[in-house]
Design a protein around this motif. Sequence first.
Motif, PDB file in Angstrom:
ATOM      1  N   GLU A   1       0.835  -1.204   0.000  1.00 11.90           N
ATOM      2  CA  GLU A   1       0.000   0.000   0.000  1.00 11.90           C
ATOM      3  C   GLU A   1       0.870   1.254   0.000  1.00 11.90           C
ATOM      4  OE1 GLU A   1      -3.130   0.088  -0.438  1.00 11.90           O
ATOM      5  OE2 GLU A   1      -3.753  -1.979  -0.052  1.00 11.90           O
ATOM      6  N   ALA A   2       1.972   1.231   0.737  1.00 11.82           N
ATOM      7  CA  ALA A   2       2.882   2.376   0.753  1.00 11.82           C
ATOM      8  C   ALA A   2       3.513   2.576  -0.624  1.00 11.82           C
ATOM      9  CB  ALA A   2       3.960   2.178   1.814  1.00 11.82           C
ATOM     10  N   ALA A   3       3.914   1.478  -1.276  1.00 15.80           N
ATOM     11  CA  ALA A   3       4.544   1.582  -2.594  1.00 15.80           C
ATOM     12  C   ALA A   3       3.573   2.159  -3.621  1.00 15.80           C
ATOM     13  CB  ALA A   3       5.041   0.208  -3.041  1.00 15.80           C
ATOM     14  N   ALA A   4       2.302   1.759  -3.545  1.00 14.54           N
ATOM     15  CA  ALA A   4       1.305   2.290  -4.478  1.00 14.54           C
ATOM     16  C   ALA A   4       1.151   3.799  -4.306  1.00 14.54           C
ATOM     17  CB  ALA A   4      -0.033   1.594  -4.259  1.00 14.54           C
ATOM     18  N   ARG A   5       1.117   4.255  -3.077  1.00 19.53           N
ATOM     19  CA  ARG A   5       0.950   5.689  -2.829  1.00 19.53           C
ATOM     20  C   ARG A   5       2.227   6.458  -3.168  1.00 19.53           C
ATOM     21  NH1 ARG A   5      -2.328   2.659  -0.485  1.00 19.53           N
ATOM     22  NH2 ARG A   5      -4.427   3.292   0.150  1.00 19.53           N
ATOM     23  N   ALA A   6       3.382   5.816  -3.004  1.00 20.29           N
ATOM     24  CA  ALA A   6       4.628   6.460  -3.416  1.00 20.29           C
ATOM     25  C   ALA A   6       4.609   6.722  -4.927  1.00 20.29           C
ATOM     26  CB  ALA A   6       5.821   5.584  -3.041  1.00 20.29           C
ATOM     27  N   ALA A   7       4.114   5.757  -5.687  1.00 20.94           N
ATOM     28  CA  ALA A   7       4.035   5.935  -7.138  1.00 20.94           C
ATOM     29  C   ALA A   7       3.028   7.012  -7.511  1.00 20.94           C
ATOM     30  CB  ALA A   7       3.658   4.608  -7.794  1.00 20.94           C
ATOM     31  N   LEU A   8       1.880   7.031  -6.820  1.00 18.22           N
ATOM     32  CA  LEU A   8       0.882   8.077  -7.063  1.00 18.22           C
ATOM     33  C   LEU A   8       1.456   9.451  -6.723  1.00 18.22           C
ATOM     34  CD1 LEU A   8      -2.033   9.007  -7.674  1.00 18.22           C
ATOM     35  CD2 LEU A   8      -2.576   8.508  -5.265  1.00 18.22           C
ATOM     36  N   LEU A   9       2.145   9.542  -5.596  1.00 24.19           N
ATOM     37  CA  LEU A   9       2.754  10.806  -5.183  1.00 24.19           C
ATOM     38  C   LEU A   9       3.736  11.313  -6.224  1.00 24.19           C
ATOM     39  CD1 LEU A   9       3.504  12.995  -3.061  1.00 24.19           C
ATOM     40  CD2 LEU A   9       5.008  11.301  -2.000  1.00 24.19           C
ATOM     41  N   ALA A  10       4.576  10.421  -6.713  1.00 24.27           N
ATOM     42  CA  ALA A  10       5.585  10.825  -7.699  1.00 24.27           C
ATOM     43  C   ALA A  10       4.935  11.352  -8.978  1.00 24.27           C
ATOM     44  CB  ALA A  10       6.502   9.645  -8.013  1.00 24.27           C
ATOM     45  N   ASP A  11       3.799  10.787  -9.357  1.00 21.45           N
ATOM     46  CA  ASP A  11       3.134  11.224 -10.585  1.00 21.45           C
ATOM     47  C   ASP A  11       2.329  12.506 -10.393  1.00 21.45           C
ATOM     48  OD1 ASP A  11       4.205   9.205 -12.049  1.00 21.45           O
ATOM     49  OD2 ASP A  11       2.363   8.032 -12.243  1.00 21.45           O
ATOM     50  N   LEU A  12       1.753  12.686  -9.206  1.00 21.49           N
ATOM     51  CA  LEU A  12       0.896  13.850  -8.983  1.00 21.49           C
ATOM     52  C   LEU A  12       1.666  15.109  -8.592  1.00 21.49           C
ATOM     53  CD1 LEU A  12      -2.220  12.483  -7.043  1.00 21.49           C
ATOM     54  CD2 LEU A  12      -1.938  12.870  -9.496  1.00 21.49           C
ATOM     55  N   LEU A  13       2.869  14.939  -8.063  1.00 23.62           N
ATOM     56  CA  LEU A  13       3.613  16.103  -7.591  1.00 23.62           C
ATOM     57  C   LEU A  13       4.018  16.980  -8.772  1.00 23.62           C
ATOM     58  CD1 LEU A  13       4.584  16.952  -4.702  1.00 23.62           C
ATOM     59  CD2 LEU A  13       6.845  16.137  -5.396  1.00 23.62           C
TER      60      LEU A  13
ATOM     61  N   LEU B   1       2.807   7.739   5.369  1.00 23.27           N
ATOM     62  CA  LEU B   1       4.138   7.860   5.968  1.00 23.27           C
ATOM     63  C   LEU B   1       5.119   6.951   5.235  1.00 23.27           C
ATOM     64  CD1 LEU B   1       3.220   7.837   9.773  1.00 23.27           C
ATOM     65  CD2 LEU B   1       4.217   9.766   8.526  1.00 23.27           C
ATOM     66  N   GLY B   2       4.696   5.714   4.995  1.00 22.00           N
ATOM     67  CA  GLY B   2       5.553   4.787   4.261  1.00 22.00           C
ATOM     68  C   GLY B   2       5.789   5.228   2.832  1.00 22.00           C
ATOM     69  N   ALA B   3       4.758   5.775   2.189  1.00 19.05           N
ATOM     70  CA  ALA B   3       4.894   6.248   0.811  1.00 19.05           C
ATOM     71  C   ALA B   3       5.924   7.359   0.714  1.00 19.05           C
ATOM     72  CB  ALA B   3       3.540   6.736   0.290  1.00 19.05           C
ATOM     73  N   ALA B   4       5.843   8.329   1.639  1.00 18.29           N
ATOM     74  CA  ALA B   4       6.801   9.440   1.631  1.00 18.29           C
ATOM     75  C   ALA B   4       8.216   8.924   1.840  1.00 18.29           C
ATOM     76  CB  ALA B   4       6.432  10.458   2.707  1.00 18.29           C
ATOM     77  N   ALA B   5       8.374   7.961   2.756  1.00 21.14           N
ATOM     78  CA  ALA B   5       9.707   7.400   2.998  1.00 21.14           C
ATOM     79  C   ALA B   5      10.264   6.749   1.739  1.00 21.14           C
ATOM     80  CB  ALA B   5       9.647   6.390   4.146  1.00 21.14           C
ATOM     81  N   LEU B   6       9.462   5.934   1.072  1.00 23.27           N
ATOM     82  CA  LEU B   6       9.938   5.228  -0.128  1.00 23.27           C
ATOM     83  C   LEU B   6      10.256   6.190  -1.261  1.00 23.27           C
ATOM     84  CD1 LEU B   6       7.434   2.221  -0.208  1.00 23.27           C
ATOM     85  CD2 LEU B   6       9.859   2.145   0.411  1.00 23.27           C
TER      86      LEU B   6
ATOM     87  N   ALA C   1      -5.746   2.864  -8.291  1.00 29.38           N
ATOM     88  CA  ALA C   1      -5.835   1.564  -8.961  1.00 29.38           C
ATOM     89  C   ALA C   1      -4.689   1.276  -9.933  1.00 29.38           C
ATOM     90  CB  ALA C   1      -7.184   1.448  -9.670  1.00 29.38           C
ATOM     91  N   PRO C   2      -4.245   2.223 -10.757  1.00 27.96           N
ATOM     92  CA  PRO C   2      -3.166   1.901 -11.716  1.00 27.96           C
ATOM     93  C   PRO C   2      -1.828   1.580 -11.058  1.00 27.96           C
ATOM     94  CG  PRO C   2      -4.366   3.876 -12.379  1.00 27.96           C
ATOM     95  CD  PRO C   2      -4.794   3.566 -10.994  1.00 27.96           C
ATOM     96  N   TYR C   3      -1.690   1.858  -9.753  1.00 26.92           N
ATOM     97  CA  TYR C   3      -0.394   1.691  -9.097  1.00 26.92           C
ATOM     98  C   TYR C   3      -0.373   0.475  -8.170  1.00 26.92           C
ATOM     99  CZ  TYR C   3      -0.137   6.519 -10.668  1.00 26.92           C
ATOM    100  OH  TYR C   3      -0.156   7.655 -11.439  1.00 26.92           O
ATOM    101  N   ALA C   4      -1.385  -0.381  -8.264  1.00 31.33           N
ATOM    102  CA  ALA C   4      -1.513  -1.493  -7.329  1.00 31.33           C
ATOM    103  C   ALA C   4      -0.321  -2.442  -7.374  1.00 31.33           C
ATOM    104  CB  ALA C   4      -2.811  -2.260  -7.607  1.00 31.33           C
ATOM    105  N   ALA C   5       0.351  -2.541  -8.511  1.00 32.88           N
ATOM    106  CA  ALA C   5       1.475  -3.479  -8.637  1.00 32.88           C
ATOM    107  C   ALA C   5       2.830  -2.848  -8.332  1.00 32.88           C
ATOM    108  CB  ALA C   5       1.490  -4.058 -10.051  1.00 32.88           C
ATOM    109  N   ALA C   6       2.833  -1.605  -7.842  1.00 33.47           N
ATOM    110  CA  ALA C   6       4.101  -0.927  -7.551  1.00 33.47           C
ATOM    111  C   ALA C   6       4.863  -1.661  -6.445  1.00 33.47           C
ATOM    112  CB  ALA C   6       3.833   0.515  -7.141  1.00 33.47           C
TER     113      ALA C   6
END
Length: 572
Positions: free
Chosen positions: A55-67, A89-94, A156-161
């Motif tokens: 879940e953290a990896a998926a949000r890290a990928a979303l964050l990188a694309d939306l920023l 928190l985990g997404a930001a760390a990754l 959803a598009p980042y579920a496999a991150a």
Amino acid sequence: MRTTTETDPGPETVAELIARQWGDHRPGLKYGAEAGPGATRAPATVLTRHRTAQEAAARAALLADLLPPGAEPHVGVLLDNTPEFPFWLGAAALAGAAVAGINPTRRGPELARDILHTDCRLLVTEPAHLPLLRGLDLPGVRILVTGTEEYEALLAPYAAAKPGEARVGPGGPRPDSRLLLYFTSGSTGAPKAAVCSQGRLAAAGHSLARHFRVTPEDVHYVCMPLFHGNAVMACWLPALAAGAPVALRRRFSASAFLDDVRAYGATYFTYVGRAVQYLLATAPRPDDRAHPLRLGFGTEAGAVDAARFTERFGVRLVEGYGATEGGASIQHTPGTPPGALGRPGPGDDLAVVDPETGRECPPAVLDARGRLRNGEEAIGELVNRGRSHFEGYWRNPGAEAARTREGWYWTGDLFFRDPDGYLYFAGRTDDRLRVDSENLAAAVIENILARWEAAAAVAVYAVPDEAAGDQVMAAVALREGAAFDPEAFAAFLAAQPDLGTKMAPRYVRILDAMPVTATNKVHRAALRRTGFLCSEPVWHRVAGAYRPLDGPAVEALLSAYGERGRRELLEG
């Protein structure tokens, strides 16, 4: 899987801790087993450590694309303790980004200021907090609302991150990468955002896990808010470092505390003093000691309440000292006397000094009951003369300079030290108040109260709370011909959009004229000295209404102070 040991140097980044969870199918996160007293309790939802990393990896990928390109890699998080908070928190760390913890007790322009000051271009919130954002001017800030169809579609598009795939800058997260921008208040009014790096946070989590011998069989119960350093640094991170699961409580509940502990199998929790008081105020039950808890770690419980907690629940409370800024730390060790916080942490050269001269204060003289006899000479400001872990405040060089004068880190807190080197907290050096473990600035509250039409002058200051920390007291000089109307005053407070939930005065003192010094400044020392034990009329807030603080009410208050060994704090 690795667990923390005495010789393990620990990870260099929090990103490493998150990535270590990949492939680990032991429990990582528990939530959802909440119910009110007497209500049916649903079984807890349990996610594996692998799933939380996913879940953290998926949000890290979303964050990188939306920023947006060129934006600071900061994401504001305005959430209760839901699973989304540790996921982000985990997404930001990754990703090598930083989370700004946004306090939901802030209101109106002050809330907007916190979001904009930390340069958040993304703000993650939930439907319950959307009313707080209504009408706020937040230019350039994209708001993501968890639990909605739109949010799920974005993810959803980042579920496999996988961990390490998405980064917001070249090179990936490093030990010096910012991970937290957590607010801490000061005397200047506006909260300061303390910078916390991945390296410092990883080391802190590893150190606490080792100190408290945390194992994967432990469960850390997170009932304090994750937008504060207490829950993240002292609860979530040591669990992460040791491979232990965390159990989330959306908001602290004294009545549901033990039921939660049993439902989750919790062995460790963090607290602030007010939470301990609330727990002690619940009705005793025959099963108060029937639970798996072994330890509580926190601040400001007070020696009396800590002893009562241990006697009733059979759980040891360990008091700590260590600000979010990381400039100084105190460790409670075996043999620490009652009332003391402990001795300096590893590498800290702590001293109690006279802030005017910079000279070290003499040791405290304590009587047989542990009461200070030479406070005038023994109390000074706690400073760290050695290497500090302070990493600065976000966009606030003035505040940084004030903290690091003459090459020392100045904590802003008053202490005294006994002949054996144990340190005791004695108050604060400036016009701050600490209510329910929230630092408040008197100037902010004064500016709000000054809007009241009946007020000619207002001064806000701290009076000791019956159990721990402070309460807000306001001295008000009324305009000529005005009278204090308690209902009108309460209505005025309720109508102020920027009056946070901790800011409403507990005590209101009505004066004919505000006392001033020879330089025409408000004589705060004189006001604090008498507190609510003064000759002028004082009104006391009870259940949201202001009532006269008359003889019986004063006696009841004094009794409460006496029961907790804090009566002498009122004798200024």
